[in-house]
Design a protein around this motif. Structure first.
Motif: not given
Length: 290
Positions: A191-192, A236-242, A262-268, A270-283
């Protein structure tokens, strides 16, 4: 069916066995719940199954979320499921931690203010006083908690006290430039969220973008991940490259990198707060949605 019916989110994971999808969808059908979004994934390597379902409980026999949880518990127990049912209208309490750079915080505050992030921000914590005005402008309590080697234990206890006081569901390190102790990382497990640059190749230490410019990098990026005691190595939740090129000065590299952060953190968040992420082991297993 009515537009004002409550929307819930069921999340579950368990071993890969026959009937996992059926037990969820049949339960929702029997309780007159209308599925509006469903995503599932079977990890064949780990033999583990994940499912996320959004649904409306708007039948003639609509039940409260508490009764739905009670009713599903027996079915879930047969599959040894780890599961929960969430009220989609509930806004998670997200405490922000930041140092001097405010680009990520400013972006999250804008999304919060305009309703693009369905969250509450009950407090902002910083080890510097620089962004106090930003918190005050938004009417959010600001806590200046300076820290050094001699005060780290005491400062982190103050942080924990505030998180408990505000019943924080999530902590976002929006460019908080302090390494959290292993003890604090353990207490915030799952939760961080942290954000950092992802320059290719990697550059550590002072002025990473200047180092990158000197090497003529062609990609800048950002990584959002859960915090663990291993610095910048959490799931890792999400990554972005330019893409960048030879014309970029160090200043332009920094600007592009901060945009990506900015974009990557906002997306992460949102994903967490919409319960779209499952933590399983270290993935992580992530159901993006629309």
């Amino acid at each position: 069916m009515t537009e004002t019916a409550p929307t819930y989110i069921l999340t579950a994971h368990c071993r890969s066995v026959l009937g996992t999808v059926d037990v969820v969808t049949r339960f929702l059908y029997e309780h007159q719940c209308y599925i509006t979004e469903i995503q599932s994934f079977d990890d064949s390597e780990e033999e583990h199954f994940f499912i996320r379902v959004e649904f409306r409980n708007d039948g003639a026999n609509a039940r409260s979320i508490g009764l739905l949880r009670e009713a599903f518990s027996e079915d879930a127990a047969r599959f040894d499921m780890h599961w929960d049912i969430h009220d989609a209208s509930t806004r998670p309490k997200v405490v922000m931690m930041v140092s001097r750079d405010d680009h990520c915080l400013s972006d999250l505050l804008y999304r919060y203010r305009t309703g693009h992030l369905n969250i509450e921000i009950p407090a902002i914590i910083s080890n510097h006083p620089d962004i106090k005005h930003l918190a005050e402008w938004h009417g959010i309590p600001f806590y200046y908690l300076p820290v050094d080697v001699t005060t780290k234990t005491m400062q982190e206890q103050q942080v924990l006290d505030l998180l408990q006081q505000y019943r924080a569901d999530l902590v976002v390190l929006a460019r908080y430039m302090q390494v959290l102790s292993p003890e604090l990382c353990a207490k915030l497990n799952g939760r961080a969220i942290n954000i950092h640059h992802s320059l290719l190749p990697g550059f550590k230490g002072a002025k990473p973008y200047h180092q990158a410019w000197e090497k003529g990098v062609k990609l800048v990026g950002a990584t959002a991940h859960y915090v663990t005691e291993h610095l910048d190595e959490g799931p890792i939740i999400c990554q972005q490259v330019e893409a960048v090129d030879h014309s970029y000065t160090p200043k332009r590299l920094i600007e592009r990198g901060q945009d990506t952060e900015r974009l990557t953190l906002a997306r992460a968040v949102r994903l967490h707060c919409e319960h779209r992420i499952f933590l399983h082991r270290n993935k992580t297993v992530i159901f993006e949605g629309s």
